[in-house]
Enzyme design. Sequence first.
Site, short mmCIF file in Angstrom:
data_model
loop_
_atom_site.label_atom_id
_atom_site.label_comp_id
_atom_site.label_asym_id
_atom_site.label_seq_id
_atom_site.Cartn_x
_atom_site.Cartn_y
_atom_site.Cartn_z
N TYR A 90 0.82 -1.20 0.00
CA TYR A 90 0.00 0.00 0.00
C TYR A 90 0.87 1.26 0.00
O TYR A 90 2.09 1.20 -0.09
CB TYR A 90 -0.98 -0.03 1.18
CG TYR A 90 -2.02 -1.11 1.05
CD1 TYR A 90 -2.94 -1.09 0.00
CD2 TYR A 90 -2.08 -2.16 1.96
CE1 TYR A 90 -3.90 -2.08 -0.14
CE2 TYR A 90 -3.04 -3.16 1.83
CZ TYR A 90 -3.94 -3.12 0.78
OH TYR A 90 -4.88 -4.11 0.65
N ARG A 142 2.53 -0.99 11.18
CA ARG A 142 2.67 -2.30 10.54
C ARG A 142 3.56 -2.16 9.31
O ARG A 142 3.36 -1.29 8.47
CB ARG A 142 1.30 -2.84 10.13
CG ARG A 142 1.32 -4.14 9.33
CD ARG A 142 -0.10 -4.54 8.97
NE ARG A 142 -0.17 -5.64 8.02
CZ ARG A 142 -0.13 -6.93 8.33
NH1 ARG A 142 0.00 -7.30 9.58
NH2 ARG A 142 -0.22 -7.85 7.39
#
Length: 218
Positions: free
Chosen positions: A36, A83
């Site tokens: 992402y 993360r």
Amino acid sequence: MTTAEIRAALEEFVSAARRAIGAGADGVEIHGANGYLLQEFLSPAANQRTDEYGGSPHNRARFVVEVVTAVAQAVGAERVGLRISPEVDLGDVFETDRDDVLATYGTLMDQLRPLGLAYLSVLHTEPGGDLVQELRRRFDGKLIVNNGPFGGQTTREQALQQIEADHADAVVVGRALIANPDLVERWQGGHPENEPRPELFYGPGAEGYTDYPFLEAA
């Protein structure tokens, strides 16, 4: 992205975090993994910029540092986790050079360490390997690990092995938790588990997410 668009995206991260906390969430996890946006900046394959956000490992880590810092300032670092998934190549976001990975994620950890974040969550095929453990050392905080789809569904025994081997402070569990809304009770009592139905993952409705049965009342 233009520099103005980068600034706008940063503000969107901050706004989302504030809204989550305002809605009653205990904290937020910033998603810098799985191909992402944030990992696109970290990856030398995806990031072809020639300005202050591209080129060197330090520059490629800049946007992630800015986002995490801004969110931590907005809602409190103790409410923020990050993360990452170094060397996990998804969506053509390739990270194939171990030296570059260590330089990029290492400088990221060095810059985030003073913030005192709640935790670092790392998706990697070798949670106990040299790379993850070096990042853990440089982050100097709580580490959560996850080998994701690469190692199959995480079992109670596998989670305990990671903890007992001191590979992490906690282990991420996904599929077993989706299939067992009372997973903690099942693991504590050694009860059998519901089997997840992967054919329903990413579906548009509640089926396969909120319709798994609880343990029968004693």
